[in-house]
Design a protein around this motif. Structure first.
Motif, PDB file in Angstrom:
ATOM      1  N   SER A 182       8.528 -27.238 104.704  1.00  0.00           N
ATOM      2  CA  SER A 182       9.436 -27.602 103.610  1.00  0.00           C
ATOM      3  C   SER A 182      10.885 -27.154 103.849  1.00  0.00           C
ATOM      4  N   SER A 183      11.123 -26.312 104.817  1.00  0.00           N
ATOM      5  CA  SER A 183      12.479 -25.814 105.083  1.00  0.00           C
ATOM      6  C   SER A 183      13.380 -26.828 105.773  1.00  0.00           C
ATOM      7  N   TYR A 184      12.781 -27.833 106.405  1.00  0.00           N
ATOM      8  CA  TYR A 184      13.577 -28.756 107.222  1.00  0.00           C
ATOM      9  C   TYR A 184      13.516 -30.183 106.694  1.00  0.00           C
ATOM     10  N   LYS A 185      14.684 -30.810 106.654  1.00  0.00           N
ATOM     11  CA  LYS A 185      14.771 -32.224 106.259  1.00  0.00           C
ATOM     12  C   LYS A 185      14.997 -33.124 107.469  1.00  0.00           C
ATOM     13  N   TYR A 186      15.615 -32.563 108.493  1.00  0.00           N
ATOM     14  CA  TYR A 186      15.936 -33.318 109.708  1.00  0.00           C
ATOM     15  C   TYR A 186      15.263 -32.646 110.896  1.00  0.00           C
ATOM     16  N   ILE A 187      14.484 -33.416 111.628  1.00  0.00           N
ATOM     17  CA  ILE A 187      13.862 -32.922 112.844  1.00  0.00           C
ATOM     18  C   ILE A 187      14.482 -33.726 113.978  1.00  0.00           C
ATOM     19  N   ILE A 188      15.153 -33.024 114.864  1.00  0.00           N
ATOM     20  CA  ILE A 188      15.839 -33.661 115.991  1.00  0.00           C
ATOM     21  C   ILE A 188      15.038 -33.339 117.243  1.00  0.00           C
ATOM     22  N   PHE A 189      14.686 -34.386 117.976  1.00  0.00           N
ATOM     23  CA  PHE A 189      13.870 -34.227 119.179  1.00  0.00           C
ATOM     24  C   PHE A 189      14.501 -35.025 120.302  1.00  0.00           C
ATOM     25  N   ASN A 190      14.745 -34.385 121.412  1.00  0.00           N
ATOM     26  CA  ASN A 190      15.249 -35.132 122.568  1.00  0.00           C
ATOM     27  C   ASN A 190      14.335 -34.929 123.774  1.00  0.00           C
ATOM     28  N   TRP A 191      14.231 -36.008 124.529  1.00  0.00           N
ATOM     29  CA  TRP A 191      13.402 -36.004 125.731  1.00  0.00           C
ATOM     30  C   TRP A 191      13.732 -37.256 126.524  1.00  0.00           C
ATOM     31  N   MET A 205      13.950 -36.165  98.932  1.00  0.00           N
ATOM     32  CA  MET A 205      14.435 -36.862 100.120  1.00  0.00           C
ATOM     33  C   MET A 205      13.348 -36.874 101.193  1.00  0.00           C
ATOM     34  N   MET A 206      13.131 -38.048 101.766  1.00  0.00           N
ATOM     35  CA  MET A 206      12.149 -38.162 102.843  1.00  0.00           C
ATOM     36  C   MET A 206      12.678 -37.493 104.107  1.00  0.00           C
ATOM     37  N   LYS A 207      11.788 -36.847 104.822  1.00  0.00           N
ATOM     38  CA  LYS A 207      12.157 -36.213 106.096  1.00  0.00           C
ATOM     39  C   LYS A 207      12.647 -37.283 107.064  1.00  0.00           C
ATOM     40  N   LYS A 208      13.507 -36.845 107.980  1.00  0.00           N
ATOM     41  CA  LYS A 208      14.037 -37.754 108.990  1.00  0.00           C
ATOM     42  C   LYS A 208      13.752 -37.181 110.371  1.00  0.00           C
ATOM     43  N   LEU A 209      13.084 -37.984 111.189  1.00  0.00           N
ATOM     44  CA  LEU A 209      12.818 -37.620 112.582  1.00  0.00           C
ATOM     45  C   LEU A 209      13.783 -38.426 113.449  1.00  0.00           C
ATOM     46  N   VAL A 210      14.648 -37.714 114.129  1.00  0.00           N
ATOM     47  CA  VAL A 210      15.655 -38.329 114.983  1.00  0.00           C
ATOM     48  C   VAL A 210      15.256 -38.054 116.425  1.00  0.00           C
ATOM     49  N   ILE A 211      14.888 -39.117 117.145  1.00  0.00           N
ATOM     50  CA  ILE A 211      14.485 -38.966 118.544  1.00  0.00           C
ATOM     51  C   ILE A 211      15.601 -39.531 119.414  1.00  0.00           C
ATOM     52  N   ILE A 212      16.098 -38.702 120.314  1.00  0.00           N
ATOM     53  CA  ILE A 212      17.176 -39.107 121.209  1.00  0.00           C
ATOM     54  C   ILE A 212      16.645 -39.058 122.634  1.00  0.00           C
ATOM     55  N   ASN A 213      16.673 -40.223 123.281  1.00  0.00           N
ATOM     56  CA  ASN A 213      16.187 -40.280 124.653  1.00  0.00           C
ATOM     57  C   ASN A 213      17.285 -40.806 125.574  1.00  0.00           C
ATOM     58  N   GLY A 214      16.986 -40.789 126.851  1.00  0.00           N
ATOM     59  CA  GLY A 214      17.914 -41.266 127.878  1.00  0.00           C
ATOM     60  C   GLY A 214      17.525 -40.669 129.214  1.00  0.00           C
ATOM     61  N   VAL A 215      18.130 -41.201 130.248  1.00  0.00           N
ATOM     62  CA  VAL A 215      17.832 -40.703 131.596  1.00  0.00           C
ATOM     63  C   VAL A 215      18.301 -39.253 131.720  1.00  0.00           C
ATOM     64  N   PRO A 216      17.740 -38.513 132.690  1.00  0.00           N
ATOM     65  CA  PRO A 216      18.280 -37.185 132.959  1.00  0.00           C
ATOM     66  C   PRO A 216      19.782 -37.287 133.245  1.00  0.00           C
TER      67      PRO A 216
END
Length: 163
Positions: A69-78, A1-12
């Motif tokens: 290799s331990s992570y399939k989903y990387i969630i990043f918010n800013w 399975m390909m890794k997934k980078l989920v970036i969540i943005n928005g105003v403060p």
């Protein structure tokens, strides 16, 4: 399975941290990075040197998680208030293969103000966030209008998208 980078943005005040806190708990093999952590400095100084350092630190951390290799989903918010910031961060990862999900949390100005008041934000912070809402509507991201949604519903919507 390909890794997934989920970036969540928005105003403060949009609910990024609250949503991501629940999202990463809902997904096995996931990790969560909050971009605000890289700005926790005293005194808080926004200048070119610090912006560059923070962008480098974020890219380094994202790269480390994407290569682990331990992570399939990387969630990043800013906050990520414009496409240039996306480009700056992502260009430093362009040698890594992953699926990218860019999600903007938006809401009505009224609900944003209510949430920010609950969080103890100042009138100036509230005014700044409301004035920046419009810029997120034009971004190349998937929009989730959280105005009438619970955190659980927002998380469910994101899970549907990325699974």
């Amino acid at each position: 399975m390909m890794k997934k980078l989920v970036i969540i943005n928005g105003v403060p005040g949009a609910g990024k941290t609250t949503v991501c806190k629940e999202l990463y708990k809902s997904i096995s093999d996931s990790v969560w990075l909050d971009g605000d952590w890289c700005w926790m400095m005293n005194p808080f100084v926004v200048n070119e040197e610090n912006k560059s350092m923070v962008e480098d630190n974020i890219s380094f951390l994202l790269r480390s998680y994407l290569n682990n290799s331990s992570y399939k989903y990387i969630i990043f918010n800013w906050v990520i208030g414009n496409e240039k910031i996306f480009e700056t961060i992502l260009s430093k990862l362009d040698d890594i293969e992953f699926q990218l999900y860019k999600i903007s949390l938006i809401s009505s100005p009224k609900v944003l103000k209510e949430r920010m008041l609950e969080d103890g934000r100042t009138e100036e912070q509230i005014k700044n966030s409301i004035s920046r809402l419009k810029s997120y509507e034009d971004m190349d991201t998937f929009k989730i209008d959280t105005t009438n949604m619970s955190v659980k519903n927002v998380v469910s919507k994101i899970l549907e998208m990325i699974k």
